[in-house]
Design an enzyme around this catalytic site. Structure first.
Site, PDB file in Angstrom:
ATOM      1  CE  LYS A  15      -1.628 -35.602  18.683  1.00 24.77           C
ATOM      2  NZ  LYS A  15      -1.506 -34.234  19.140  1.00 24.77           N
ATOM      3  NE  ARG A  88      -1.425 -31.515  26.444  1.00 25.15           N
ATOM      4  CZ  ARG A  88      -0.628 -31.930  25.468  1.00 25.15           C
ATOM      5  NH1 ARG A  88      -0.428 -33.207  25.284  1.00 25.15           N
ATOM      6  NH2 ARG A  88      -0.037 -31.059  24.679  1.00 25.15           N
ATOM      7  NE  ARG A 125      10.595 -37.339  15.871  1.00 24.68           N
ATOM      8  CZ  ARG A 125       9.401 -36.893  16.250  1.00 24.68           C
ATOM      9  NH1 ARG A 125       8.373 -36.973  15.422  1.00 24.68           N
ATOM     10  NH2 ARG A 125       9.217 -36.411  17.454  1.00 24.68           N
ATOM     11  NE  ARG A 159      11.447 -33.155  18.612  1.00 28.48           N
ATOM     12  CZ  ARG A 159      10.126 -33.161  18.491  1.00 28.48           C
ATOM     13  NH1 ARG A 159       9.579 -32.927  17.328  1.00 28.48           N
ATOM     14  NH2 ARG A 159       9.357 -33.419  19.512  1.00 28.48           N
ATOM     15  NE  ARG A 170       7.119 -36.339  24.081  1.00 35.34           N
ATOM     16  CZ  ARG A 170       7.636 -36.464  22.857  1.00 35.34           C
ATOM     17  NH1 ARG A 170       8.821 -36.980  22.697  1.00 35.34           N
ATOM     18  NH2 ARG A 170       6.945 -36.072  21.806  1.00 35.34           N
TER      19      ARG A 170
END
Ligand SMILES: [Zn+2]
Length: 211
Positions: A15, A88, A125, A159, A170
């Site tokens: 997004k 959220r 990633r 990261r 998450r």
């Protein structure tokens, strides 16, 4: 007048990339609550000082403060915005309607994607520490392992957020909280689901057809 857009999607659903393109090509403005909070803190505005105090006390910034922040940074009569990072949960979705959107033309866009696929995307990633180019060891690996295609740096970092355990947490939190948010918008006919497993260009053209 373009509709106000509320972006919903798990971390890594793409997004952010879509927001960047809408801003560049369609004149939208980005409202990332995280960025806005940092800006207020940095400027040491009255609101920023309050946020600093909340954070120094080890507390989470409460909904009313976030809403105040959003109100301060929007002019819905003249601008089109992308709300990102808020709401959220279901309560926040209602509050955003009541306090900020107030019946203005708005759509919630859900970037729908299989969460197992997303897990794979996130833990693989890597980002170049030098030029910022983003790779994926499974889906978009550099031509030579461990070397950036763009700048030749060997600093391809993961990261902290993308470590397996953190990613799982998450995504679990996301799964638990998103359902009531989707229901809120769905019941009012304001929810649009986009297949975020499609390529970036395809997702973007579906997005453009909404506005
Ligand atoms: Zn690089």
């Amino acid at each position: 007048m373009q509709p106000q857009l509320i972006f919903l999607g798990a971390p890594g659903s793409g997004k952010g990339t879509q927001a960047t393109r809408l801003i560049k090509e369609c004149g939208y403005q980005h409202l990332s609550t995280g960025d806005l909070l940092r800006k207020e803190v940095k400027e040491a505005s009255e609101l920023g000082k309050r946020v600093t105090a909340i954070m120094n006390a080890g507390k989470l910034v409460d909904d009313n403060t976030v809403l105040e922040l959003l109100k301060k940074n929007t002019d819905l009569a003249s601008g089109a915005y992308i709300f990102d990072g808020f709401p959220r949960n279901g309560d926040q979705a209602k509050l955003l309607d009541e306090v900020v959107l107030k019946g203005s033309n708005s759509k919630a866009v859900y970037f729908e994607i299989d969460l197992d696929l997303l897990f794979d995307r996130l833990v693989n990633r890597r980002t170049c520490g030098k030029c910022g180019e983003i790779y994926n060891l499974k889906f978009k690996a550099p031509a030579q392992a461990g070397v950036c295609d763009k700048c030749g740096s060997t600093e391809l970092n993961q990261r902290k957020d993308d470590v397996a355990e953190t990613v799982k947490h998450r995504l679990d939190v996301f799964k638990e909280t998103i359902e009531p948010v989707l229901k809120h918008y769905e019941s009012e006919g304001r929810l649009v689901r986009l297949d975020a497993s499609n390529g970036s260009d395809e997702v973007f053209s579906s997005l453009k057809s909404l506005i």
